[in-house]
Design a protein around this motif. Structure first.
Motif, mmCIF file in Angstrom:
data_model
loop_
_atom_site.group_PDB
_atom_site.id
_atom_site.type_symbol
_atom_site.label_atom_id
_atom_site.label_comp_id
_atom_site.label_asym_id
_atom_site.label_seq_id
_atom_site.Cartn_x
_atom_site.Cartn_y
_atom_site.Cartn_z
ATOM 1 N N ALA A 179 0.857 -1.182 0.000
ATOM 2 C CA ALA A 179 0.000 0.000 0.000
ATOM 3 C C ALA A 179 0.892 1.230 0.000
ATOM 4 O O ALA A 179 2.129 1.132 0.003
ATOM 5 C CB ALA A 179 -0.943 -0.006 1.213
ATOM 6 N N THR A 303 5.491 -1.073 -5.900
ATOM 7 C CA THR A 303 4.902 0.007 -5.100
ATOM 8 C C THR A 303 5.139 1.374 -5.718
ATOM 9 O O THR A 303 4.303 2.271 -5.619
ATOM 10 C CB THR A 303 5.483 -0.030 -3.673
ATOM 11 N N VAL A 306 2.406 2.781 -7.878
ATOM 12 C CA VAL A 306 1.249 3.277 -7.116
ATOM 13 C C VAL A 306 1.557 4.673 -6.586
ATOM 14 O O VAL A 306 0.697 5.567 -6.612
ATOM 15 C CB VAL A 306 0.904 2.311 -5.967
ATOM 16 N N GLU A 307 2.775 4.867 -6.102
ATOM 17 C CA GLU A 307 3.174 6.195 -5.638
ATOM 18 C C GLU A 307 3.123 7.210 -6.778
ATOM 19 O O GLU A 307 2.686 8.356 -6.597
ATOM 20 C CB GLU A 307 4.573 6.119 -5.033
ATOM 21 N N SER A 310 -0.454 8.063 -7.566
ATOM 22 C CA SER A 310 -0.987 8.912 -6.505
ATOM 23 C C SER A 310 -0.523 10.355 -6.675
ATOM 24 O O SER A 310 -1.237 11.292 -6.286
ATOM 25 C CB SER A 310 -0.557 8.380 -5.135
ATOM 26 N N VAL A 326 -1.806 -4.214 -10.250
ATOM 27 C CA VAL A 326 -1.624 -3.117 -9.310
ATOM 28 C C VAL A 326 -2.565 -1.949 -9.564
ATOM 29 O O VAL A 326 -3.253 -1.472 -8.659
ATOM 30 C CB VAL A 326 -0.151 -2.640 -9.333
ATOM 31 N N LEU A 327 -2.626 -1.463 -10.806
ATOM 32 C CA LEU A 327 -3.402 -0.274 -11.140
ATOM 33 C C LEU A 327 -4.437 -0.587 -12.211
ATOM 34 O O LEU A 327 -4.221 -1.473 -13.047
ATOM 35 C CB LEU A 327 -2.482 0.846 -11.637
ATOM 36 N N THR A 332 -2.614 3.314 -16.716
ATOM 37 C CA THR A 332 -1.360 2.727 -17.184
ATOM 38 C C THR A 332 -1.359 2.525 -18.693
ATOM 39 O O THR A 332 -2.409 2.350 -19.325
ATOM 40 C CB THR A 332 -1.113 1.364 -16.510
ATOM 41 N N VAL A 367 -6.457 6.215 -6.071
ATOM 42 C CA VAL A 367 -5.442 5.393 -5.399
ATOM 43 C C VAL A 367 -5.683 5.372 -3.901
ATOM 44 O O VAL A 367 -5.524 4.334 -3.236
ATOM 45 C CB VAL A 367 -4.032 5.934 -5.725
ATOM 46 N N TYR A 371 -5.826 1.619 -1.880
ATOM 47 C CA TYR A 371 -4.740 1.093 -1.053
ATOM 48 C C TYR A 371 -4.680 1.807 0.289
ATOM 49 O O TYR A 371 -4.726 3.041 0.341
ATOM 50 C CB TYR A 371 -3.400 1.236 -1.776
#
Length: 512
Positions: A179, A303, A306-307, A310, A326-327, A332, A367, A371
């Motif tokens: 997360a 990860t 995801v960052e 975000s 993941v996304l 993406t 996001v 997460y």
């Protein structure tokens, strides 16, 4: 029910990385939920002994020799006396190891089972089956996971890989993703000079054909992270798109090749190399860009993407490992792990941003809803309940495979037996020669434990005082507990915990 937990891994702060961040964030959230958590890792430059981090998180930096990429030299047994002393001092009940390549993790699982402690392992990586390094790693992983209570993987692809590598029953493997702390990765939504991010409704304004688009890359510069792909694709991307520039952060053995490519193609004006950056500086680097490029060759979760999402960046990544999980698709642009496809996918992302097709200003809130470390801690806590017997076997596994071979080896509550003969049976099935070697290791480890119990009895080891927690009071000024999550624990549950601890100490005495 609160537990005393030891997180063990070679990889931890101050070294930056996804595993390091995972251990820290998960430990902090478990502490917030009323558990006691310590971390055991090796010593880093300037960090030896005991350190206290935010929220009373205690870190033991053990001074062991590091051989490669922050991994300690494997000695099998020399870590046992130190590990036993820490476990007894902190009254640890559950040992939670992380990462397949962590020597401290593999050894701690062996020693913890010898001491009669519950064990959990979290796998963060993907490995192959053909090269010599993967074969050796998989054999060691099978040794460690043959006698473990439960395994956690960060993606479904990672679970499939781990089950095959260690010959595990899929029932004993759970998927709990990583997360991010979304508040630490906010886009520049309040910056009036950045037209990409604004709070006003409606689609974002198009980036003009002559406006500069910045592509960000933040990664360790190693082969498995796709640095060779980046080196090959970067000059082609810049040649096809004149109004594009790169910001690259990270360090590693491939950094020299990257610098040589930039000098050879005279791209110093269009590529900004930042070198290594701290994790708390990652957001400041990401918000300078429009697109995040992630050319990794293998990844269990990822990860960093995801960052990036975000922070409001459109993500271009390879379709490998657990990355597709993941996304969502609208965040993406996927590519095969090939030079031509990376160039083409980056071109599609640039075109999508120029025509205003992608609503990147919406990514942060999406996001944030997907997460949460609090959710990860709750799901991990459920695993602890299952292996400790606080949750029944049928409840934990929801009745699936109740008559399976794996569950048949477990007790009434579905937990592994600590009896030495049962452990040797599990190790013996690891291979014709390896099984015998693993049994020998387990027997020697048990004999060392007996010697330590005789010549260094528990009574001589001082118990560590717990970190004082903030007391909360109700409207009438009465104490209601030491934290928001454990304030409702009744005397009955506290007594039950003491009874379980007494039973565990009796079982440990019976092992000798």
């Amino acid at each position: 029910m609160p537990y005393n937990i030891a997180m063990i891994c070679d990889f931890f702060f101050p070294q930056p990385g996804g595993v390091e961040s995972h251990i820290y964030q998960l430990s902090s959230k478990l502490i917030d939920r009323g558990h006691k958590v310590i971390i055991i890792t090796h010593a880093y430059a300037g960090r030896t002994g005991i350190r206290y981090l935010t929220n009373g998180l205690k870190v033991y930096h053990v001074p062991f020799f590091v051989i490669y990429r922050e991994t300690t030299f494997p000695t099998v047994f020399s870590f046992f006396p130190v590990f036993r002393n820490i476990v007894i001092r902190e009254q640890i009940e559950i040992v939670h190891g992380h990462a397949s390549l962590s020597n401290l993790c593999i050894e701690a699982i062996l020693h913890a089972r010898t001491m009669g402690l519950r064990t959990v392992f979290t796998d963060h990586s993907l490995f192959g089956f053909a090269d010599a390094g993967s074969i050796l790693t998989n054999k060691l992983l099978k040794f460690a996971l043959s006698d473990i209570d439960h395994v956690i993987c960060v993606s479904h692809t990672c679970k499939e890989n781990t089950v095959l590598r260690a010959s595990l029953d899929p029932l004993m493997v759970s998927v709990i993703p990583n997360a991010v702390v979304a508040e630490n990765f906010r886009p520049l939504s309040n910056d009036s000079h950045n037209p990409r991010h604004r709070d006003a409704p409606g689609p974002p304004p198009r980036i003009g054909p002559h406006d500069t688009i910045t592509i960000v890359v933040i990664s360790r510069l190693f082969y498995n992270k796709g640095t060779d792909l980046l080196i090959a694709a970067l000059p082609r991307i810049l040649a096809l798109h004149p109004n594009v520039r790169f910001i690259i952060a990270g360090s590693g053995p491939k950094a020299i090749d990257l610098e040589q490519m930039i000098e050879r193609n005279v791209l110093q004006e269009r590529v900004d190399l930042l070198g290594p950056v701290r994790h708390d500086e990652v957001r400041d680097v990401m918000v300078r860009g429009h697109i995040y490029l992630h050319p990794s060759l293998t990844e269990a979760f990822g990860t960093v993407i995801v960052e990036a999402a975000s922070c409001g960046l459109y993500v271009v990544c390879t379709r490998v490992g657990g990355i597709p999980e993941v996304l969502p698709r609208h965040m993406t642009e996927f590519a095969a792990p090939e030079e031509d496809d990376i160039v083409a996918a980056t071109g599609r992302a640039i075109a999508a941003l120029r025509v205003g097709k992608v609503r990147t200003e919406l990514f942060h809130n999406q996001v944030k809803q997907m997460y949460s470390w609090t959710d990860v801690a709750q799901r991990t806590e459920r695993v602890y309940d299952g292996i400790s017997g606080a949750t029944s076997h049928d409840q934990f596994y929801q009745g699936a495979g109740a008559g399976g071979a794996w569950s048949a080896t477990r007790g009434r509550a579905g937990v592994q037996s600590f009896a030495l003969i049962e452990r040797l049976k599990r190790y013996y099935g690891c291979g014709i020669w390896a099984g015998k070697l693993f049994c020998l290791c387990a027997i020697v480890d048990y004999l060392i434990y007996v010697v330590l119990e005789i010549f260094a009895p528990r009574s001589r080891i001082d118990l560590a005082r717990n970190w004082p927690k903030k007391e909360f009071k109700d409207e009438k000024g009465r104490d209601v507990g030491s934290s928001k999550d454990d304030s409702g624990i009744s005397r009955k549950r506290s007594a039950r915990r003491r009874e379980k601890r007494d039973e565990r100490e009796e079982s440990q005495e019976s092992l000798i």
